[in-house]
Write an enzyme that holds these catalytic residues in place. Structure first.
Site, PDB file in Angstrom:
ATOM      1  N   PHE A  23       0.813  -1.224   0.000  1.00 19.56           N
ATOM      2  CA  PHE A  23       0.000   0.000   0.000  1.00 19.56           C
ATOM      3  C   PHE A  23       0.843   1.269   0.000  1.00 19.56           C
ATOM      4  O   PHE A  23       0.362   2.336   0.352  1.00 19.56           O
ATOM      5  CB  PHE A  23      -0.935   0.005   1.217  1.00 19.56           C
ATOM      6  N   GLY A  44      -8.866  19.450  -7.838  1.00 21.30           N
ATOM      7  CA  GLY A  44      -7.888  20.069  -8.739  1.00 21.30           C
ATOM      8  C   GLY A  44      -7.900  19.354 -10.073  1.00 21.30           C
ATOM      9  O   GLY A  44      -8.973  18.980 -10.561  1.00 21.30           O
ATOM     10  N   CYS A  90      -0.668   3.965 -10.576  1.00 25.93           N
ATOM     11  CA  CYS A  90      -1.527   3.041  -9.819  1.00 25.93           C
ATOM     12  C   CYS A  90      -3.017   3.340  -9.948  1.00 25.93           C
ATOM     13  O   CYS A  90      -3.753   2.556 -10.530  1.00 25.93           O
ATOM     14  CB  CYS A  90      -1.118   3.055  -8.354  1.00 25.93           C
ATOM     15  N   LYS A 104       2.763  13.778  -8.915  1.00 26.43           N
ATOM     16  CA  LYS A 104       2.584  14.374  -7.588  1.00 26.43           C
ATOM     17  C   LYS A 104       3.954  14.756  -7.052  1.00 26.43           C
ATOM     18  O   LYS A 104       4.974  14.306  -7.590  1.00 26.43           O
ATOM     19  CB  LYS A 104       1.874  13.402  -6.657  1.00 26.43           C
ATOM     20  N   ARG A 162       2.831   4.647  -0.801  1.00 29.24           N
ATOM     21  CA  ARG A 162       2.633   5.817  -1.661  1.00 29.24           C
ATOM     22  C   ARG A 162       3.993   6.255  -2.157  1.00 29.24           C
ATOM     23  O   ARG A 162       4.947   6.300  -1.372  1.00 29.24           O
ATOM     24  CB  ARG A 162       2.039   6.984  -0.858  1.00 29.24           C
TER      25      ARG A 162
HETATM   26  C1  UGA Z   1      -1.536   5.178  -4.490  1.00 30.58           C
HETATM   27  C2  UGA Z   1      -2.149   4.844  -3.123  1.00 30.58           C
HETATM   28  O1  UGA Z   1      -2.328   6.043  -2.374  1.00 30.58           O
HETATM   29  C3  UGA Z   1      -1.238   3.898  -2.355  1.00 30.58           C
HETATM   30  O2  UGA Z   1      -1.842   3.530  -1.125  1.00 30.58           O
HETATM   31  C4  UGA Z   1      -1.023   2.646  -3.222  1.00 30.58           C
HETATM   32  O3  UGA Z   1      -0.154   1.729  -2.578  1.00 30.58           O
HETATM   33  C5  UGA Z   1      -0.400   3.054  -4.535  1.00 30.58           C
HETATM   34  O4  UGA Z   1      -1.281   3.967  -5.207  1.00 30.58           O
HETATM   35  C6  UGA Z   1      -0.201   1.814  -5.345  1.00 30.58           C
HETATM   36  O5  UGA Z   1      -1.185   1.169  -5.704  1.00 30.58           O
HETATM   37  O6  UGA Z   1       0.951   1.398  -5.513  1.00 30.58           O
HETATM   38  P1  UGA Z   1       0.399   6.852  -5.303  1.00 30.58           P
HETATM   39  O7  UGA Z   1       0.028   6.443  -6.692  1.00 30.58           O
HETATM   40  O8  UGA Z   1       1.824   6.883  -4.910  1.00 30.58           O
HETATM   41  O9  UGA Z   1      -0.313   5.878  -4.237  1.00 30.58           O
HETATM   42  O10 UGA Z   1      -0.180   8.314  -5.090  1.00 30.58           O
HETATM   43  P2  UGA Z   1      -1.321   9.022  -4.227  1.00 30.58           P
HETATM   44  O11 UGA Z   1      -0.699   9.735  -3.106  1.00 30.58           O
HETATM   45  O12 UGA Z   1      -2.433   8.094  -3.934  1.00 30.58           O
HETATM   46  O13 UGA Z   1      -1.819  10.102  -5.283  1.00 30.58           O
HETATM   47  C7  UGA Z   1      -2.433   9.686  -6.494  1.00 30.58           C
HETATM   48  C8  UGA Z   1      -2.876  10.869  -7.298  1.00 30.58           C
HETATM   49  O14 UGA Z   1      -3.995  11.478  -6.688  1.00 30.58           O
HETATM   50  C9  UGA Z   1      -1.841  11.977  -7.489  1.00 30.58           C
HETATM   51  O15 UGA Z   1      -1.862  12.396  -8.839  1.00 30.58           O
HETATM   52  C10 UGA Z   1      -2.343  13.074  -6.571  1.00 30.58           C
HETATM   53  O16 UGA Z   1      -1.972  14.352  -7.010  1.00 30.58           O
HETATM   54  C11 UGA Z   1      -3.845  12.872  -6.654  1.00 30.58           C
HETATM   55  N1  UGA Z   1      -4.586  13.409  -5.498  1.00 30.58           N
HETATM   56  C12 UGA Z   1      -4.358  12.922  -4.259  1.00 30.58           C
HETATM   57  C13 UGA Z   1      -5.549  14.381  -5.711  1.00 30.58           C
HETATM   58  O17 UGA Z   1      -5.803  14.821  -6.850  1.00 30.58           O
HETATM   59  N2  UGA Z   1      -6.247  14.854  -4.636  1.00 30.58           N
HETATM   60  C14 UGA Z   1      -6.026  14.405  -3.379  1.00 30.58           C
HETATM   61  O18 UGA Z   1      -6.697  14.863  -2.450  1.00 30.58           O
HETATM   62  C15 UGA Z   1      -5.066  13.418  -3.186  1.00 30.58           C
END
Ligand code: UGA
Length: 436
Positions: A147, A255, A262, A325, A149
């Site tokens: 899981f 946004g 992922c 991100k 990030r």
């Molecule tokens: C995501 C999950 O959060 C992890 O728990 C999981 O292990 C991982 O995928 C995976 O399957 O390997 P990650 O892809 O690293 O992690 O990134 P996130 O932090 O989840 O962000 C994903 C996207 O959502 C980014 O583009 C971020 O900018 C966007 N985001 C996030 C938003 O647009 N709004 C938010 O409030 C939060």
């Protein structure tokens, strides 16, 4: 414990180094020679905070090594499989080529009693289909989803929110769960919940967690679309909703939406798998989640067009960010880079800057102009759009400073991370997403 980790990408490289950092003896195996030579030299093939530190420590301690030889897996008690499962070409399902290849390559080196622990994100039912091949050589297959990030991968691996082990029924499963408990002992001793379940549930925990997170983001982006019509402010709405502990404020950041390697491909693979299972309707909402998400990229482009008076043609547009991100150099399905490409397609002169992701972005989109230095990138801009909320853009860039560089006074806040009042006070036209 002796551990092998098959696949040394974002997941495997971090897992291997983290396992060494908690005291295990680890060999990381990957078919990519370049990746292995970098890792062997203690260098990370991608940007991930803290990774180079634990790589260097592990290698110096003699507990961590990397190789392209699968034979090096022999003698390990647990073999983690952490290869990629990208979206297939021309479809939504997950491409299982790498998982199958990893299992094929590993099988000849397994011994009676070994544990094979799948970590890759896979369609529900994968473990059950692989199990006969693993048990045929006397080893036990478990599914132990990851899981982490990106950007917090080391911390998330060493100190996860929870550990999940999908095990086969009976004594074999009990023994395998016990071995995994030993692997993760330092974390479990600190109170991390360790959930033992069947294969299908373990696989589902992973895909449904990502589906939920994606849904949460698209929910707030849908509210942003409504707020845009009625003149509301989605950031205030999210704050107010977030105080309800049942809802929570995290992942309600409206946004330009989610991207990365992922969330987008996982919700699509989940839909595809549900269709195969005859339950497509159960997750039909994920199509909407995906569509809402993709619409936000278009909306960001519209805001830039609007800010520039109806056309971006021959206008200088500076895009702050390329990574999907912050704290990552990953550009896989980056919404911000998509926006940059769309603006370029409309005839804008697009300059992209990012503290980490420029080499990756340039390789994928050589048609855009890249400038590493933020201030140089801002110089002469007719409009600026923030797409990745790196500190140097969100916190450390004052509107007064930007005024001294840019030619125009249009700022589009693709992450709702800036202070609209401050930018307006400095004479800028501030356009947020779902904010008046
Ligand atoms: C995501 C999950 O959060 C992890 O728990 C999981 O292990 C991982 O995928 C995976 O399957 O390997 P990650 O892809 O690293 O992690 O990134 P996130 O932090 O989840 O962000 C994903 C996207 O959502 C980014 O583009 C971020 O900018 C966007 N985001 C996030 C938003 O647009 N709004 C938010 O409030 C939060």
């Amino acid at each position: 414990m002796r551990i092998s980790v098959i696949g040394c990408g974002y997941l495997g490289a971090v897992h291997a180094a983290a396992m060494a950092s908690i005291g295990h003896e680890v060999v990381g195996i990957d078919v990519d020679e370049q990746k292995i030579s970098l890792l062997s030299a203690g260098e990370a093939p991608f940007f991930e905070p803290r990774l180079t530190d634990i790589l260097a420590e592990g290698i110096a301690s003699g507990r961590l090594m990397f190789t392209t030889e699968f034979a090096a897996a022999a003698g390990a008690t647990v073999h983690f499989v952490g290869v990629g499962t990208p979206q297939i070409q021309g479809g939504y399902a997950a491409d299982m080529t790498y998982v199958n290849a990893a299992i094929d390559a590993l099988l000849p080196h397994l011994s009676e009693g070994d544990i094979v622990a799948g970590k890759s994100t896979v369609p529900v039912g994968t473990a059950a289909s692989l199990e006969p091949r693993v048990s045929a050589v006397g080893a036990t297959l478990v599914w132990n989803p990851e899981f982490l990030r990106e950007g917090f991968a080391v911390q998330d691996t060493i100190d996860p929110d929870r550990l999940v082990a999908g095990v086969p029924a009976g004594r074999e499963g009990g023994r395998a769960a016990q071995v995994l408990r030993e692997v993760y002992h330092p974390s479990i001793a600190k109170g991390t919940p360790f959930i033992v379940t069947d294969y299908a549930t373990a696989e589902l925990v992973k895909v449904s967690a990502n589906a939920f997170l994606a849904t949460k983001i698209s929910f707030i982006n849908a509210m942003a679309e409504i707020a845009e019509v009625v003149g509301g402010d989605v950031t205030v709405l999210a704050d107010a909703l977030g105080y309800d502990v049942r809802i929570g404020r995290r992942f309600l950041g409206a946004g330009i939406g989610f991207g990365g390697g992922c969330l987008p491909k996982d919700i699509r693979a989940f839909s595809a798998r549900a269709e195969e299972l005859g339950r497509g309707e159960s997750v039909a909402f994920l199509r909407e989640v995906d569509e809402i998400n993709m619409r936000r990229r278009q909306r960001a482009v519209e805001l830039v067009v609007q800010g520039l008076g109806g056309s971006v043609y021959e206008k200088n547009v500076t895009v702050l960010g390329a990574a999907f991100k912050p704290y990552s150099d990953d550009i896989r399905d980056s919404p911000g880079l998509d926006v940059a490409v769309l603006l370029h397609g409309l005839g804008a002169r697009v300059t992209v800057t990012d503290p980490q992701a420029i080499p990756n972005a340039r390789r994928q989109h050589p048609q855009l102009t890249y400038v590493a230095d933020r201030d140089e990138a801002l110089t002469g801009a007719d409009a600026v759009i923030l797409v990745t909320e790196w500190d140097e853009y969100r916190r450390e860039l004052s509107p007064e400073h930007a005024s001294g560089l840019a030619a125009g006074r249009v700022i589009v806040d693709g992450r709702n991370g800036l202070d609209p009042a401050a930018w307006r006070a400095a004479g800028w036209t501030y356009l947020g997403m779902g904010r008046p």
